[in-house]
Write an enzyme that holds these catalytic residues in place. Structure first.
Site, mmCIF file in Angstrom:
data_model
loop_
_atom_site.group_PDB
_atom_site.id
_atom_site.type_symbol
_atom_site.label_atom_id
_atom_site.label_comp_id
_atom_site.label_asym_id
_atom_site.label_seq_id
_atom_site.Cartn_x
_atom_site.Cartn_y
_atom_site.Cartn_z
ATOM 1 N N CYS A 2 -6.269 2.670 -5.607
ATOM 2 C CA CYS A 2 -7.533 2.747 -6.343
ATOM 3 C C CYS A 2 -8.010 1.386 -6.830
ATOM 4 O O CYS A 2 -7.208 0.470 -7.024
ATOM 5 C CB CYS A 2 -7.350 3.644 -7.561
ATOM 6 S SG CYS A 2 -6.694 5.251 -7.154
ATOM 7 N N ARG A 27 -8.349 -2.539 -0.415
ATOM 8 C CA ARG A 27 -7.149 -1.966 -1.032
ATOM 9 C C ARG A 27 -6.813 -0.588 -0.458
ATOM 10 O O ARG A 27 -5.721 -0.098 -0.669
ATOM 11 C CB ARG A 27 -7.354 -1.831 -2.551
ATOM 12 C CG ARG A 27 -7.385 -3.154 -3.268
ATOM 13 C CD ARG A 27 -7.844 -2.968 -4.703
ATOM 14 N NE ARG A 27 -6.885 -2.204 -5.480
ATOM 15 C CZ ARG A 27 -6.036 -2.723 -6.345
ATOM 16 N NH1 ARG A 27 -6.003 -4.014 -6.531
ATOM 17 N NH2 ARG A 27 -5.206 -1.964 -7.020
ATOM 18 N N TRP A 74 -7.890 6.438 -4.172
ATOM 19 C CA TRP A 74 -6.924 6.694 -3.108
ATOM 20 C C TRP A 74 -6.145 7.921 -3.584
ATOM 21 O O TRP A 74 -5.405 7.839 -4.564
ATOM 22 C CB TRP A 74 -6.013 5.471 -2.955
ATOM 23 C CG TRP A 74 -5.138 5.476 -1.760
ATOM 24 C CD1 TRP A 74 -5.484 5.124 -0.487
ATOM 25 C CD2 TRP A 74 -3.742 5.798 -1.714
ATOM 26 N NE1 TRP A 74 -4.402 5.213 0.340
ATOM 27 C CE2 TRP A 74 -3.324 5.631 -0.387
ATOM 28 C CE3 TRP A 74 -2.812 6.225 -2.662
ATOM 29 C CZ2 TRP A 74 -2.009 5.869 0.017
ATOM 30 C CZ3 TRP A 74 -1.512 6.467 -2.268
ATOM 31 C CH2 TRP A 74 -1.125 6.283 -0.934
ATOM 32 N N ASN A 100 -6.881 3.945 -12.747
ATOM 33 C CA ASN A 100 -5.915 3.646 -11.672
ATOM 34 C C ASN A 100 -4.523 3.974 -12.190
ATOM 35 O O ASN A 100 -4.229 3.722 -13.363
ATOM 36 C CB ASN A 100 -5.916 2.148 -11.325
ATOM 37 C CG ASN A 100 -7.110 1.758 -10.506
ATOM 38 O OD1 ASN A 100 -7.944 2.596 -10.188
ATOM 39 N ND2 ASN A 100 -7.204 0.483 -10.169
ATOM 40 N N GLY A 101 -3.649 4.470 -11.309
ATOM 41 C CA GLY A 101 -2.272 4.758 -11.733
ATOM 42 C C GLY A 101 -2.017 6.250 -11.684
ATOM 43 O O GLY A 101 -2.770 7.016 -11.068
ATOM 44 N N GLU A 487 9.324 -8.180 11.599
ATOM 45 C CA GLU A 487 7.953 -8.377 11.125
ATOM 46 C C GLU A 487 6.932 -8.075 12.223
ATOM 47 O O GLU A 487 5.902 -7.429 11.977
ATOM 48 C CB GLU A 487 7.811 -9.810 10.581
ATOM 49 C CG GLU A 487 6.422 -10.212 10.140
ATOM 50 C CD GLU A 487 5.797 -9.321 9.069
ATOM 51 O OE1 GLU A 487 6.481 -8.476 8.493
ATOM 52 O OE2 GLU A 487 4.575 -9.458 8.860
ATOM 53 N N LYS A 491 4.030 -5.191 12.016
ATOM 54 C CA LYS A 491 2.613 -5.528 12.183
ATOM 55 C C LYS A 491 1.990 -4.655 13.258
ATOM 56 O O LYS A 491 0.899 -4.133 13.089
ATOM 57 C CB LYS A 491 2.532 -7.014 12.550
ATOM 58 C CG LYS A 491 1.346 -7.733 12.064
ATOM 59 C CD LYS A 491 1.532 -8.407 10.713
ATOM 60 C CE LYS A 491 1.891 -7.440 9.631
ATOM 61 N NZ LYS A 491 2.319 -8.028 8.405
ATOM 62 N N GLU A 494 1.524 -1.036 11.984
ATOM 63 C CA GLU A 494 0.543 -0.759 10.935
ATOM 64 C C GLU A 494 -0.897 -0.899 11.395
ATOM 65 O O GLU A 494 -1.747 -0.153 10.927
ATOM 66 C CB GLU A 494 0.812 -1.523 9.637
ATOM 67 C CG GLU A 494 0.766 -3.004 9.667
ATOM 68 C CD GLU A 494 0.993 -3.622 8.275
ATOM 69 O OE1 GLU A 494 1.394 -4.780 8.240
ATOM 70 O OE2 GLU A 494 0.755 -2.968 7.246
ATOM 71 N N HIS A 510 24.482 -1.101 22.016
ATOM 72 C CA HIS A 510 25.114 -0.073 21.183
ATOM 73 C C HIS A 510 24.226 1.151 21.021
ATOM 74 O O HIS A 510 24.377 1.906 20.060
ATOM 75 C CB HIS A 510 25.492 -0.678 19.825
ATOM 76 C CG HIS A 510 26.453 -1.815 19.964
ATOM 77 N ND1 HIS A 510 27.789 -1.629 20.207
ATOM 78 C CD2 HIS A 510 26.244 -3.158 19.965
ATOM 79 C CE1 HIS A 510 28.379 -2.809 20.324
ATOM 80 N NE2 HIS A 510 27.460 -3.752 20.180
ATOM 81 N N LYS A 607 -3.553 -1.953 0.411
ATOM 82 C CA LYS A 607 -3.112 -3.349 0.308
ATOM 83 C C LYS A 607 -2.030 -3.499 -0.746
ATOM 84 O O LYS A 607 -1.028 -4.157 -0.513
ATOM 85 C CB LYS A 607 -4.314 -4.242 -0.009
ATOM 86 C CG LYS A 607 -3.983 -5.725 -0.128
ATOM 87 C CD LYS A 607 -3.508 -6.286 1.193
ATOM 88 C CE LYS A 607 -3.155 -7.753 1.131
ATOM 89 N NZ LYS A 607 -2.355 -8.155 2.305
HETATM 90 O O1 M6R Z 1 2.047 -7.001 -2.283
HETATM 91 P P1 M6R Z 1 3.441 -6.905 -1.726
HETATM 92 O O2 M6R Z 1 3.853 -8.158 -1.022
HETATM 93 O O3 M6R Z 1 4.446 -6.489 -2.756
HETATM 94 O O4 M6R Z 1 3.366 -5.755 -0.657
HETATM 95 C C1 M6R Z 1 4.524 -5.330 -0.004
HETATM 96 C C2 M6R Z 1 4.191 -4.479 1.191
HETATM 97 O O5 M6R Z 1 3.466 -3.342 0.798
HETATM 98 C C3 M6R Z 1 3.362 -5.242 2.217
HETATM 99 O O6 M6R Z 1 4.006 -6.405 2.630
HETATM 100 C C4 M6R Z 1 3.085 -4.359 3.448
HETATM 101 O O7 M6R Z 1 4.260 -4.118 4.141
HETATM 102 C C5 M6R Z 1 2.043 -5.042 4.313
HETATM 103 N N1 M6R Z 1 0.976 -4.139 4.582
HETATM 104 C C6 M6R Z 1 2.561 -5.564 5.582
HETATM 105 O O8 M6R Z 1 1.591 -6.122 6.382
#
Ligand code: M6R
Length: 612
Positions: A2, A27, A74, A100-101, A487, A491, A494, A510, A607
């Site tokens: 949110c 976000r 959200w 928010n929260g 990583e 990527k 996502e 394995h 985000k």
């Molecule tokens: O804001 P943060 O670095 O704590 O966020 C952690 C993860 O949510 C963030 O890195 C997420 O995995 C990304 N969307 C990756 O691209």
């Protein structure tokens, strides 16, 4: 997650609010709404869907009010719908609230209010708040502080996390805000003031911000702001100027924020290095105070984070263990916080979070502190929640990262972790000075080398065009190359929604090799000269089972039959992820573009993950 915006001043509120909501779209959200005071009535316009839908509502264009609150939701409690969207009003329509929260005890509060005759239109936890405010407002002492006291009494009843913005038709000159475990900032303008959950939402209006603390209240007028502690004692507060340029949070001609942020990496890394070291001089971190005595008795370092930030932590671990010889473990924050980790006053805990708002990471930090560990936060966002909890904060200074998929934040976190490892090693006095000097020189060369990698973006684009229709892909690597494989795979998942797995190359035999069949795409990262032969053998094993192979390497490979080799500049193995991850960022990006997906706002993702 949110987002909140608020405005009070001398302009029309609606365009400011809509603009702010647009800046918060990154976000992640599923509904949007605003409320303004028009002719002494609260007018709320809200619905599920995008902010753009709101703008097109005819009624919204006729609103001239100069006070308003706004929200992107959200969904947590109740599906995305008009009724569940914020702002929520109390039954008498005197108070409007965005939140928010999560209010954990909302069932009990709803029950209490229902018994008092209140009714509810939504399934949200938030709707209890305006009604509680109304309850305390009508049952409290009537004086000039009645509104603030009613908000405070309502907030006292809440359990959970919240950033709350309240507007009342009885007080058209003010907005009241309060927060706990959820970010909220107030931007100061001339004859106007702004509220936001996130600095970029109002960065085009001001660079002067008040960062609200947990349990701190602010009453925001057009020309004034009053701050109160949890006992409603008024206090003064210092203002912070944010260096970020407003255009830094815009696309600047790039098609997407993600692409822009990928291309910003050379500069982001320059900013991260900043004045933290120069050749021939020791590293310096003004932001932390760690002595040789303290560091010599540290028997364990934990690095805790989520997602991409955790992957940066893995590279950090390798640097710390290599340079400082201190046993270092990396954990996922959501696991760490519930598994009773062994922590004491000889444990140093480092928490990495781009946003500084990730609920699990902050909870893990609080746990470490409660067990007397020293805590360091590595974050990108000035004044974010994590900075208030940690003993020390180190900023990555990568500039605002808007795309959900983290790119420049990752590379700047990695650089910062390696510089931190050098700093610790220099404090301990155990490092080979020539090696560290060479590493410093290699780090300083990184921005130019990143530019070289970016020049080959077209090659990656071509490979992406060949494989974007695939359903599964595999990423392989050893050592730091394995960290990059993790990583790269994240990527890809996502933003392109392609199933992918990452494995340490040595693990292939394995089990996972059973999945390799004709035509499967395998991406290998191969940068460590000490492991090159072994890694080549692993890639040959998948080639001979029919895999299509993309190899990212800084080694000269001869006599190999890989489908596509992407050469990147050579560098120290401790920092090679900063170069080798870039082709993978571009790879995911071009795959998603080929699939015509929304690269910046992938489905289901937010985000900053401010709830558990
Ligand atoms: O804001 P943060 O670095 O704590 O966020 C952690 C993860 O949510 C963030 O890195 C997420 O995995 C990304 N969307 C990756 O691209």
């Amino acid at each position: 997650m949110c987002g909140i915006v608020g405005y009070i001043g001398n302009k029309k509120a609606v365009p400011v609010l809509i603009n702010g909501l647009r800046s918060l779209e990154y976000r992640g959200y599923d509904s949007a709404g605003i409320a303004v005071l028009e002719d002494n009535e609260i007018i709320a316009i809200k619905d599920k869907g995008r902010v753009a839908n709101l703008e097109n509502i005819e009624d919204i264009k006729n609103l001239n009010s100069s006070i308003g609150i706004a929200h992107t939701r959200w969904a947590t409690h109740g599906k995305p719908s008009k009724e569940n969207s914020h702002p929520h009003l109390d039954n008498s329509k005197q108070f409007a609230v965005v939140h928010n929260g999560i209010i954990e005890n909302y069932h009990e509060l709803r029950e209490f209010l229902s018994q008092k005759g209140y009714t509810f239109l939504s399934q949200t936890d938030t709707e209890v708040i305006p009604n509680l405010i109304h309850y305390y407002y009508t049952n409290g002492i009537r004086d000039t502080d009645q509104f603030l006291r009613a908000v405070k009494s309502a907030v006292d009843d809440l359990k959970g996390s919240y950033a709350i913005e309240v507007m009342s038709k009885n007080y058209p000159d003010r907005i009241i805000v309060v927060r706990k475990d959820s970010p909220l900032v107030i931007g100061k303008g001339n004859d106007e003031n702004f509220v936001a959950s996130d600095i970029p939402a109002i960065l085009c209006h001001t660079k002067d911000f008040y960062l609200l603390e947990d349990n701190e209240y602010a009453v925001v007028y057009a020309n004034d702001i009053h701050f109160f502690d949890n006992s409603l004692e008024e206090h003064s507060k210092s203002i912070k100027s944010i260096e970020w340029d407003a255009t830094a949070a815009e696309k600047n001609g790039y098609e997407d924020y993600m692409l822009k942020e990928i291309y910003e990496q050379p500069n982001a890394i320059r900013e991260t290095i900043g004045s933290r070291f120069k050749l021939g001089e020791k590293c310096n971190f003004d932001d932390i105070d760690i002595s040789k005595e303290y560091l010599s008795q540290v028997n364990k370092i934990w690095i805790v984070a989520c997602g991409t930030a955790m992957h940066a932590g893995l590279v950090g671990k390798n640097a710390i263990e290599k340079l400082c010889k201190i046993s270092t473990e990396v954990d996922i924050a959501s696991e760490f916080r519930y598994r009773d980790p062994i922590i004491n006053d000889k444990t140093l805990c480092i928490f990495i979070s781009q946003s500084g708002e990730t609920a699990d990471t902050i909870a893990a930090l609080k746990l470490a502190k409660s067990k007397n560990a020293k805590t360091i936060a590595v974050t990108n966002v000035i004044g974010s929640s994590i900075t208030r909890e940690a003993d020390y904060t180190i900023y990555t200074h990568a500039g605002p990262e808007i795309a959900v998929a983290s790119t420049k934040a990752y590379t700047s976190q990695v650089v910062l972790m390696v510089i931190l490892a050098m700093y610790f090693a220099e404090i301990l006095g155990i490092c080979d000075e020539n090696c560290v000097e060479q590493l410093k020189s290699d780090i300083l060369d990184l921005p130019n080398k990143i530019e070289t990698v970016l020049e080959s973006a077209d090659d990656i684009k071509k490979f992406a065009e060949k494989v974007y229709t695939e359903h599964d892909m595999y990423f392989l690597g050893r050592g730091n190359d394995y960290c990059v494989a993790l990583e790269g795979s994240l990527k890809l998942k996502e933003i392109s929604y392609i199933h992918s797995e990452s494995y340490a190359s040595g693990e292939l035999k394995h089990g996972p090799i059973a999945l390799i069949e004709n035509g499967v795409t395998v991406i290998s990262i191969l940068t460590n000269p000490d492991l090159v032969e072994k890694s080549i053998s692993n890639i040959q094993e998948v080639v001979s089972r029919g895999a299509k192979t993309l190899v990212i390497t800084n080694q000269k490979l001869s006599n190999v039959n890989f489908d596509f080799i992407m050469n990147i500049p050579d560098t120290n193995s401790l920092i090679s992820p900063i170069l080798s991850v870039i082709p993978l960022q571009l790879f995911s990006y071009y795959i998603a573009k080929n699939k015509k997906l929304d690269v910046d706002k992938p489905r289901n993702l937010a985000k900053s993950v401010t709830v558990e």
